[in-house]
Design an enzyme around this catalytic site. Structure first.
Site, short mmCIF file in Angstrom:
data_model
loop_
_atom_site.label_atom_id
_atom_site.label_comp_id
_atom_site.label_asym_id
_atom_site.label_seq_id
_atom_site.Cartn_x
_atom_site.Cartn_y
_atom_site.Cartn_z
CB THR A 97 11.86 -20.24 21.95
OG1 THR A 97 12.79 -20.74 23.04
CG2 THR A 97 10.47 -21.73 21.82
N GLY A 98 14.36 -21.09 20.54
CA GLY A 98 15.60 -21.77 20.11
C GLY A 98 17.26 -22.17 19.62
CB THR A 99 19.69 -23.25 17.84
OG1 THR A 99 19.58 -24.02 18.97
CG2 THR A 99 21.27 -22.39 17.87
N GLY A 100 18.86 -19.51 18.35
CA GLY A 100 18.84 -18.28 17.42
C GLY A 100 19.78 -18.25 16.03
CB THR A 130 13.63 -17.31 24.23
OG1 THR A 130 14.91 -17.39 24.14
CG2 THR A 130 12.95 -16.48 23.65
NE ARG A 147 22.97 -15.67 20.10
CZ ARG A 147 22.52 -16.14 20.46
NH1 ARG A 147 21.32 -15.50 21.66
NH2 ARG A 147 21.55 -17.12 19.82
CB VAL A 148 22.18 -9.56 18.01
CG1 VAL A 148 20.85 -9.70 17.89
CG2 VAL A 148 22.41 -8.47 18.51
N GLY A 149 20.81 -12.87 19.04
CA GLY A 149 19.85 -14.03 18.20
C GLY A 149 18.41 -13.60 17.19
CG ASP A 150 15.59 -16.38 17.19
OD1 ASP A 150 16.09 -16.15 18.11
OD2 ASP A 150 13.96 -16.82 17.22
#
Length: 376
Positions: free
Chosen positions: A287-290, A236, A264-267
């Site tokens: 950035t990372g595990t959303g 990201t 799917r939608v992340g952060d």
């Protein structure tokens, strides 16, 4: 432009069958100065768990993801140069805006566009594949002076999703548009559109094949495909900036997670999770595990710790990223910039690609774990 996913998918499958394992092409060019390449950093107080700013007098910073760290011993000089050049081009693009007296908002957008156009990073051109071999991209942008923000989620045909986010902010009454509506809105605003095959890269396809093999329990195939996959499949991208008026801004863009469920939608497109900017506190991009950054309201929590607890930016970012989020089951990092130019980039992942530009024009890029030891 309406996308016809099956047309591009057949093309991609044919290409994948015809192309044997190849390395991702190394981008050329990039204006670089002697300051662009950094020597291995000493394991300073931050590595021992002390939250201190990475740098001072920073006006712009970018990140290219906190996924699997690049291995110094296994990264060729050409590939190292490509990553450093990519980060540097983004910083220089934002610098051009700031040097002309432009806004921090325009600067972060310019920086992120450069990263979206670089196939090394998981955004725009280099976006990862969903479980059904498609691409769904997310982005957001925020201005600290008035908390105005815009975002898009699950877009499939915008060449630069960050431009879509900016259009939502400037030309609609909304903050977030998703899916086909976001694509159509961007097209009506005159933004560049593409077909899905534009986003295709061999490295991302290899990453999807590795994930599919792992799902089937084929460890040998998974290892074989993974060896060919891009090490930055979680890459990201994002940017933070402060301008001459001390206005803050932040922006984030991503292709999401390899093999993610469609929809799917992340952060990254969520204000307060992946992106946040508020004058007087912080500009932050994550950035990372959303899913973890969403549940922890990561970037807005950093701002709140500065505003309501009186913490400085480094301590607030460390508190959230290193102490709180791992307990929720995921890792990652943020770039966080204070109005006075104090900058920090804490992360709980093995490494985080990032770089920054100082008021004096110095560019620093960090891509290896020994340059950015995790704060644990």
């Amino acid at each position: 432009m309406r996308v016809r996913p099956m047309t591009w998918l057949l093309s991609a499958l044919a290409t994948a069958a015809a192309v044997t394992a190849t390395a991702l092409a190394v981008p050329q060019g990039g204006d670089r100065s002697p300051d662009d390449r950094t020597a291995p950093a000493a394991r300073d107080a931050r590595a021992a768990g002390k939250a201190k700013p990475d740098a001072h007098d920073v006006v712009l910073a970018v990140h290219g993801g906190a996924g699997t760290a690049l291995d110094r011993d296994k990264t060729s000089p050409e590939r190292e140069k490509a990553y450093r050049d990519g980060l540097t081009r983004a910083l220089r693009a934002g610098q051009k805006v700031l040097d002309k007296g432009g806004s921090s908002l325009d600067a972060v957008q310019a920086a992120v566009v450069e990263l979206e156009d670089d196939p090394l990073f998981n955004a725009g051109k280099g976006a990862v594949f969903t479980a059904d071999a498609g691409h769904e991209l997310d982005a957001s942008i925020m201005r600290g002076s008035d908390l105005k923000a815009g975002a898009v989620a699950g877009v499939k045909s915008l060449r630069n999703p960050i431009a879509g986010a900016r259009a939502v902010m400037d030309k609609s009454q909304h903050v977030l548009l998703a899916g086909e509506g976001a694509d159509d809105f961007g097209a009506r605003q005159g933004l560049k559109t593409v077909t899905q095959d534009y986003y295709w890269t061999q490295a991302r396809w290899d990453a999807l094949m590795a994930a599919k093999a792992a799902e089937k329990g084929d460890k040998k195939a998974a290892r074989s495909s993974a060896a060919l996959a891009d090490a930055q499949s979680k890459g990201t991208v994002g940017a933070v900036a402060v301008d001459r008026r001390r206005d803050l801004a932040a922006a984030t863009s991503t292709g999401g997670m390899t093999n993610k469920l469609p929809g799917r939608v992340g952060d990254s497109p969520l204000i307060g999770s992946g992106t946040y900017a508020k004058n007087g506190t912080v500009a932050a991009s994550a950035t990372g595990t959303g899913e973890v950054f969403i549940r922890g309201a990561a970037t807005s929590t950093i701002s709140n710790l500065v505003e309501f607890k009186g913490a400085d930016v480094a301590k607030a970012a460390y508190e959230v990223v290193v102490k709180r989020l791992p307990a929720l089951g995921g890792d990652g990092g943020v770039i966080a910039l204070a109005p006075n130019g104090d900058f920090d980039a804490p992360h709980s992942s093995p490494g985080m690609l990032h770089g920054y530009l100082t008021k004096g024009g110095q560019v620093v890029t960090k891509i290896f774990p020994d340059e950015t030891p995790p704060n644990s």
